[in-house]
Design an enzyme around this catalytic site. Sequence first.
Site, short mmCIF file in Angstrom:
data_model
loop_
_atom_site.label_atom_id
_atom_site.label_comp_id
_atom_site.label_asym_id
_atom_site.label_seq_id
_atom_site.Cartn_x
_atom_site.Cartn_y
_atom_site.Cartn_z
N ASP A 45 0.80 -1.22 0.00
CA ASP A 45 0.00 0.00 0.00
C ASP A 45 0.84 1.28 0.00
O ASP A 45 0.28 2.36 0.13
CB ASP A 45 -0.94 0.01 1.20
N GLN A 46 2.16 1.18 -0.13
CA GLN A 46 2.94 2.42 -0.12
C GLN A 46 2.74 3.15 -1.45
O GLN A 46 2.53 2.54 -2.49
CB GLN A 46 4.41 2.14 0.15
N GLY A 60 15.42 6.94 -27.03
CA GLY A 60 16.24 5.78 -27.32
C GLY A 60 15.98 5.27 -28.73
O GLY A 60 15.09 5.74 -29.45
N THR A 80 14.61 2.58 -29.94
CA THR A 80 13.29 2.01 -30.23
C THR A 80 12.19 3.06 -30.19
O THR A 80 11.23 3.00 -30.96
CB THR A 80 12.98 0.89 -29.23
N ASP A 83 16.73 14.01 -19.95
CA ASP A 83 17.66 13.72 -21.05
C ASP A 83 16.82 13.32 -22.26
O ASP A 83 15.93 12.46 -22.15
CB ASP A 83 18.60 12.59 -20.66
N ASP A 141 16.80 11.64 -25.85
CA ASP A 141 17.60 10.71 -26.66
C ASP A 141 16.88 10.46 -27.98
O ASP A 141 16.22 9.44 -28.17
CB ASP A 141 17.79 9.41 -25.88
N GLU A 185 17.13 9.66 -31.74
CA GLU A 185 18.03 9.05 -32.72
C GLU A 185 17.32 8.89 -34.07
O GLU A 185 16.72 7.86 -34.31
CB GLU A 185 18.53 7.70 -32.19
N TYR A 211 30.27 5.04 -29.80
CA TYR A 211 30.35 3.58 -29.85
C TYR A 211 29.39 3.10 -30.93
O TYR A 211 28.64 3.90 -31.51
CB TYR A 211 30.02 2.95 -28.50
N TRP A 223 27.09 3.27 -21.32
CA TRP A 223 25.91 2.41 -21.55
C TRP A 223 26.35 0.98 -21.28
O TRP A 223 27.19 0.47 -22.01
CB TRP A 223 25.42 2.54 -22.99
#
Length: 624
Positions: free
Chosen positions: A328-329, A356, A358, A394, A396, A398, A466, A604
């Site tokens: 329950d928190q 990202g 995807t 951030d 991302d 692409e 990379y 990463w």
Amino acid sequence: MRVRDRSRHRSRHRLTAGLTTLLLPFATLVALGGSAQAAPSAAPKAAAAGATATYQKTQDWGAGFEGKWTIKNTGTASISSWTVEWDFPAGTRVTSGWDATITNSADHWTAKNLGWNGTLAPGASVTFGFNGSGSGNPSGCKLNGESCDGGGQPGDAPPSAPGTPTASAVTDTSVKLDWKAATDDKGVKNYDVLRDGTKVATVTGTAYADSGLTAGTDYSYSVQARDTADQTGPVSTAVKVRTTGGGGPGPDPGDKVKLGYFTNWGIYQRNYNVKNIVTSGSAEKITHINYAFGNVQGGKCTIGDAYADYDKAVPANLSVDGVGDTWDQPLRGNFNQLRKLKAKYPHIKVLWSFGGWTWSGGFTDAMKNPAAFADSCYKLVEDPRWADVFDGIDLDWEYPNACGLTCDTSGPAVMKNMMQAFRAKFGANNLVTAAITADGSDGGKIDAADYGGAAQYTDWYNVMTYDFFGAWDAKGPTNPHSPLTDFPGIPKQGFNSAAAIAKLKAKGVPAKKLLLGIGFYGRGWTGVTQKEPGGTATGPAAGTYEAGFEDYKVLKNSCPANGTVAGTAYAHCGTNWWSYDTPATIRAKMAWAKEQSLGGAFFWEFSGDTASGELVNAIHEGLK
């Protein structure tokens, strides 16, 4: 050939047992923490005198809310079962529930007890709850066919959200808060003051002075009104406060950024939890974490994996502080663990990363209205349930005005427009960063968008140095996926870290706003007979999670490095050929980053490192 920045395992967006409840028909919706037993089929006993059902909206985050009903037996006889019925306005729906079977017919909703919580002795009470979308204000309440007769009755709406608190008189240990009053049809009784999501005081006025704080520490404050029927309304927008003194919560301005990505899906197959950042010794050696990923859909920032992000109950043995979550928190999952991590290591800042490989396809639509896009992301990042967890965002994408998994043709100005809109919305006190391409070729992806113009609005860029080469070219040639410099026989000019950094500097990006990217993994081929780079192959080498990809923690033992090229290690073992960074090559890259006056480095991602965090340590030692 193209740069495939982090294309690998981003698409592992999992539906888990805890999340599938959201996908079930409402006729089968049951408690997350209870049994899947159907509600009793016998007719419920009438509420009669003394039985009440009271509604409370416990959370409100704009597009959705959390609601709770409390059934109380104030009579003299036991109640053997209960059924609560109510109507919601058009457009308001229950999306998930617990401790009751909840069904609906259009806008009429019915909740019945489960097998274990139907009996109520005199004086006893029971609650059930749900998440929903829309306004969340019920009407026409009935308990076992009779009037609900309780505070929170239809016609007694909960109070509005108070104004965002204003902080003043901030010292090393105290702060004064003021806010605009909430409104209610029957009057506001008092306000709960929430510090980092936890109630610290209840006051009758619209001001509160908090004390006993820690110097140089970030806090988040919000307030919630309660009416005379004891209903609470939505939580206000939070204000962030940093107490004076103490040297501040983050690194000194001259220190280098040491940032790692933590993936929400890593808690599944990889079994890498926030606690592992502590047990590996990495928490003391990093400055920032990017939490990956939130999605971009319908022009807005959205949740990536609700179960992993804030719903999964983390047991004590996997918890940062050794305390397990309860059913329950208000906040569980990775977000709560990051909160605990920051409490233990207050120098760490956390950013929520969106997109990202995807999920970059949504940026094109979102950037048709940059201000609205930024506003949606701000509301999600600053949601009162977890506003204290995140120190910024951030982005991302692409790639802007170029192709990744999908193609964008928004024009070169789109990057600058995005960063400008986000800085305007998030302000100077939040971090606004972006992960960007490292394609330094002539006419390549860096040339496709105005990264120089956008830099004035950004705290830094994570340059994805990379994945320049890999086994998506199944026949080879075998080449290092993260070369620091040019090398003889490189298949494409500009596909190396030095070329990317030089081009970004030439476009006006300050060196201190560039972070060098490190991959905690290798790329590999099989069917290779040549030890040195440039050999032919028959296809990608086998990997634990995908072909052609393997974590450093595996490769260091299964295929130890036996050569270096362009500042990156490589290994030829059997017929397999891998390239990856080792502690030695990382230290050398960090020395180069310092020579270039870069702002630091990022990697990463955490789970590719060893249990003792040897790659994180190499970054830390190399940037001293």
